[in-house]
Design a protein around this motif. Sequence first.
Motif, PDB file in Angstrom:
ATOM      1  N   GLU A  68     220.568 187.231  11.180  1.00  6.81           N
ATOM      2  CA  GLU A  68     222.008 187.466  11.330  1.00  6.81           C
ATOM      3  C   GLU A  68     222.422 188.885  10.965  1.00  6.81           C
ATOM      4  N   ALA A  69     221.637 189.557  10.129  1.00  5.74           N
ATOM      5  CA  ALA A  69     221.991 190.906   9.685  1.00  5.74           C
ATOM      6  C   ALA A  69     220.749 191.601   9.140  1.00  5.74           C
ATOM      7  N   PHE A  70     220.819 192.930   9.086  1.00  6.26           N
ATOM      8  CA  PHE A  70     219.775 193.740   8.473  1.00  6.26           C
ATOM      9  C   PHE A  70     220.372 194.517   7.304  1.00  6.26           C
ATOM     10  N   VAL A  71     219.594 194.621   6.230  1.00  2.50           N
ATOM     11  CA  VAL A  71     220.014 195.361   5.045  1.00  2.50           C
ATOM     12  C   VAL A  71     219.034 196.497   4.808  1.00  2.50           C
ATOM     13  N   ASN A  72     219.540 197.712   4.697  1.00  2.00           N
ATOM     14  CA  ASN A  72     218.683 198.859   4.428  1.00  2.00           C
ATOM     15  C   ASN A  72     218.270 198.823   2.960  1.00  2.00           C
ATOM     16  N   ALA A  73     217.028 198.416   2.713  1.00  6.25           N
ATOM     17  CA  ALA A  73     216.557 198.164   1.348  1.00  6.25           C
ATOM     18  C   ALA A  73     215.497 199.159   0.903  1.00  6.25           C
ATOM     19  N   GLY A  74     215.390 200.294   1.595  1.00  2.19           N
ATOM     20  CA  GLY A  74     214.352 201.258   1.271  1.00  2.19           C
ATOM     21  C   GLY A  74     214.343 201.685  -0.181  1.00  2.19           C
ATOM     22  N   GLU A  75     215.496 202.085  -0.707  1.00  2.00           N
ATOM     23  CA  GLU A  75     215.566 202.521  -2.099  1.00  2.00           C
ATOM     24  C   GLU A  75     215.318 201.362  -3.056  1.00  2.00           C
ATOM     25  N   LYS A  76     215.844 200.206  -2.741  1.00  2.00           N
ATOM     26  CA  LYS A  76     215.712 199.050  -3.614  1.00  2.00           C
ATOM     27  C   LYS A  76     214.259 198.647  -3.819  1.00  2.00           C
ATOM     28  N   VAL A  77     213.451 198.763  -2.777  1.00  2.00           N
ATOM     29  CA  VAL A  77     212.052 198.331  -2.892  1.00  2.00           C
ATOM     30  C   VAL A  77     211.130 199.467  -3.311  1.00  2.00           C
ATOM     31  N   GLY A  78     211.671 200.677  -3.494  1.00  2.00           N
ATOM     32  CA  GLY A  78     210.869 201.789  -3.988  1.00  2.00           C
ATOM     33  C   GLY A  78     210.367 202.746  -2.930  1.00  2.00           C
ATOM     34  N   MET A  79     210.770 202.571  -1.657  1.00  2.00           N
ATOM     35  CA  MET A  79     210.263 203.409  -0.576  1.00  2.00           C
ATOM     36  C   MET A  79     211.183 204.562  -0.200  1.00  2.00           C
ATOM     37  N   GLY A  80     212.448 204.500  -0.541  1.00  2.00           N
ATOM     38  CA  GLY A  80     213.421 205.409   0.043  1.00  2.00           C
ATOM     39  C   GLY A  80     213.874 206.522  -0.866  1.00  2.00           C
ATOM     40  N   PHE A  81     212.972 207.114  -1.658  1.00  2.00           N
ATOM     41  CA  PHE A  81     213.392 208.145  -2.603  1.00  2.00           C
ATOM     42  C   PHE A  81     212.911 209.543  -2.218  1.00  2.00           C
ATOM     43  N   ALA A  82     211.626 209.702  -1.968  1.00  2.00           N
ATOM     44  CA  ALA A  82     211.060 211.027  -1.711  1.00  2.00           C
ATOM     45  C   ALA A  82     211.106 211.347  -0.216  1.00  2.00           C
ATOM     46  N   PRO A  83     211.909 212.321   0.205  1.00 11.78           N
ATOM     47  CA  PRO A  83     211.968 212.681   1.627  1.00 11.78           C
ATOM     48  C   PRO A  83     210.712 213.430   2.044  1.00 11.78           C
ATOM     49  N   LYS A  84     210.171 213.036   3.192  1.00 14.64           N
ATOM     50  CA  LYS A  84     208.983 213.689   3.729  1.00 14.64           C
ATOM     51  C   LYS A  84     209.164 213.841   5.232  1.00 14.64           C
ATOM     52  N   SER A  85     208.056 213.775   5.962  1.00 14.05           N
ATOM     53  CA  SER A  85     208.098 213.937   7.425  1.00 14.05           C
ATOM     54  C   SER A  85     207.373 212.767   8.069  1.00 14.05           C
ATOM     55  N   GLY A  86     207.946 211.570   7.928  1.00  7.15           N
ATOM     56  CA  GLY A  86     207.290 210.352   8.370  1.00  7.15           C
ATOM     57  C   GLY A  86     207.015 210.333   9.868  1.00  7.15           C
ATOM     58  N   MET A  87     205.772 209.961  10.244  1.00  6.95           N
ATOM     59  CA  MET A  87     205.389 209.972  11.652  1.00  6.95           C
ATOM     60  C   MET A  87     204.633 208.736  12.096  1.00  6.95           C
ATOM     61  N   ASN A  88     204.397 207.782  11.229  1.00  6.59           N
ATOM     62  CA  ASN A  88     203.541 206.646  11.570  1.00  6.59           C
ATOM     63  C   ASN A  88     203.902 205.452  10.701  1.00  6.59           C
ATOM     64  N   VAL A  89     203.848 204.263  11.290  1.00  8.11           N
ATOM     65  CA  VAL A  89     203.973 203.022  10.527  1.00  8.11           C
ATOM     66  C   VAL A  89     202.879 202.067  10.980  1.00  8.11           C
ATOM     67  N   THR A  90     202.004 201.716  10.067  1.00  9.81           N
ATOM     68  CA  THR A  90     200.986 200.713  10.367  1.00  9.81           C
ATOM     69  C   THR A  90     200.755 199.857   9.135  1.00  9.81           C
ATOM     70  N   PHE A  91     200.403 198.590   9.344  1.00 14.30           N
ATOM     71  CA  PHE A  91     200.255 197.634   8.260  1.00 14.30           C
ATOM     72  C   PHE A  91     198.793 197.231   8.104  1.00 14.30           C
ATOM     73  N   GLY A  92     198.385 196.985   6.851  1.00 12.04           N
ATOM     74  CA  GLY A  92     197.026 196.527   6.628  1.00 12.04           C
ATOM     75  C   GLY A  92     196.857 195.880   5.267  1.00 12.04           C
ATOM     76  N   ASP A  93     196.073 194.800   5.243  1.00  9.64           N
ATOM     77  CA  ASP A  93     195.731 194.129   3.990  1.00  9.64           C
ATOM     78  C   ASP A  93     194.524 194.867   3.405  1.00  9.64           C
ATOM     79  N   VAL A  94     194.775 196.027   2.811  1.00 11.97           N
ATOM     80  CA  VAL A  94     193.702 196.939   2.435  1.00 11.97           C
ATOM     81  C   VAL A  94     192.890 196.450   1.245  1.00 11.97           C
ATOM     82  N   MET A  95     193.421 195.551   0.448  1.00  9.18           N
ATOM     83  CA  MET A  95     192.705 195.047  -0.719  1.00  9.18           C
ATOM     84  C   MET A  95     192.276 193.595  -0.568  1.00  9.18           C
ATOM     85  N   ASN A  96     192.431 193.041   0.647  1.00  2.84           N
ATOM     86  CA  ASN A  96     192.153 191.619   0.863  1.00  2.84           C
ATOM     87  C   ASN A  96     192.866 190.754  -0.177  1.00  2.84           C
ATOM     88  N   SER A  97     194.139 191.081  -0.347  1.00  2.00           N
ATOM     89  CA  SER A  97     194.966 190.375  -1.325  1.00  2.00           C
ATOM     90  C   SER A  97     195.863 189.352  -0.669  1.00  2.00           C
TER      91      SER A  97
END
Length: 600
Positions: A302-331
């Motif tokens: 029903e809606a989207f909430v911009n939660a970048g800062e809340k979850v710890g991702m939205g603080f340091a500005p950079k030059s983002g160019m890629n989004v990919t997901f992976g279970d890197v620790m088999n967790s």
Amino acid sequence: METKGKSKIVLSVFFVVLLAAPFIISNYGQWTSGSDSTLNREIALERFGFYMEDVTGEWGVDFTHQAPSLDPQLDHIMPQIASVGASVSVADFNNDGLQDFYVTSSAHGSHNGLYKNLGDGRFEDVADELGVGNVNSPETGVSMSSVWADYDNDGYEDLLVVKWGKPLLFHNDGGSGFTSVDVPAFPKWINSNTAVWFDFDNDGLLDLFMGGYFHESINLWDLETTKIMPESFEYAQNGGRKYLFHNQGDGSFREISKEVGLISNRWSYAAASVDIDGSGYPDLVIANDYGVDELFLNREGEAFVNAGEKVGMGFAPKSGMNVTFGDVMNSGKLAIYVTNISEPGILIQGNNLWVPVSGNNQQAAFQNLAGNFGIELGGWSYGAQFGDLNLDGYLDLYVANGYVSAAKGTDYWYDFSKVAGGNKTIISDAKNWPDMEGRSLSGYQNNRVWLNDGAGKFREVAGAVGGALQLDSRAVAFADLDNDGTLEILVATQRGPMKIYRTATAGDNNWIGFRLEGVQSNRSAIGARVKVVWDGKRQVQAVQSASGFSAQNQRALHFGLGTAEQVDHVVLEWPSGRTDTLEYPEINKMHTITETTAQL
């Protein structure tokens, strides 16, 4: 006196090392990576369990990306502005069990390619024959990327071509051709590099996200003003808008981004979607150039909430160019990998690996552990993908690098840094950007092949196993093109040739794969999640459309199993909410699973 003399010598050595450090760091990748020409297959198999070889020509693929030529007012920085558009997306468009792929070019009059897998180690470009080749024109703009999905649930993957111009949707006519679909809801013009098919409200129909880079009012071939650049190198919010097209189920779409709160004018380069917080609804991660990345959490369709800062991702500005997901620790939890810029001695942003520290009951939180895992410093990084290249049961990582490779021995970084540090008036006007004069900017960089050791570290092995590819690489996609149980790597390069690397393994590791088909869920099963449990290990993967930068992997999921000779069980979570469990499925086989019965 002798002690003082020794102290002076030690101090002198210290300063020599300190002064030499930038040179050592800048050349370290070249010294350790080597080139494919020095590849020793036997040593690679013995030490790392696999190697890669370039089979592009052998498999009949001959495609070179052409960059756009834009308004002459941008000639002095054209290599920067026209630095993207090389993309690759994988799909079995004719349902013959063989993975095909679509590649883009970006010059007016240039043709895109659709390489049909002939099943005998060869590919044939059928784009023009099937109606999806000649799509780059002054009237509709040029291609930046593409993404496949079955938007009408007829069993065939349809094709969206993302453009600096008018987006194009092609309906797949039973694998024998494509028909252009008029979508009134689409913008007349958008400068977009990314689009994502996902069923945001879980109604069984795939919806479409599209993110802008340059503002949609700008025609880059006919500028009304040169004030088209970002207003800040770190906090720019004068980029293109975001669109969400809700699938109406009758072949039409309705644009609803403002209604659901999907609002942003950051400079979006890449986006991808999975259920981040375990709510049962797919969320959206956006990598933004000139700013922070964004995480839009889905609130029950029903809606989207911009939660970048809340979850710890939205603080340091950079030059983002890629989004990919992976279970890197088999967790059993998916980390998020976002690429950025790293130029030793000049600018170290570092790539981000956002590892979940929680993920239940909509309480998502992340920490950036890229440095801990050894996958932070890539270069000027674009596309990246996770996949188990040596089938040892742990996800490895391939990263594409290189911005502008022009005259060797030249460097635009000093002039680039002057304008990047300027105020809004300076940086936002293209006429203020110094002339590149044929100089390179983070050019001639090696791609990275990072091997996961299963203990929280990745090792860079491109020089030993192949795939370093010192071109301006952009999009990366993984697919088993020859149905042998290993993943090939497809790399699209800017102003350069399409490359395919075949992966050969030592042969003592096993694998399993799953091709899912939704019934109550969307037919492509995008959003489904599969957990494989074997030999005391577990790994989760999700079915996606877009992944990485201007790329799409094969839709079928692929799991390496190491030397394990059986899988204990597999848990399938469908977008509809249904969960199925498979006991002891056969290994070294690609299983086709239909939602209604979940039978092998």
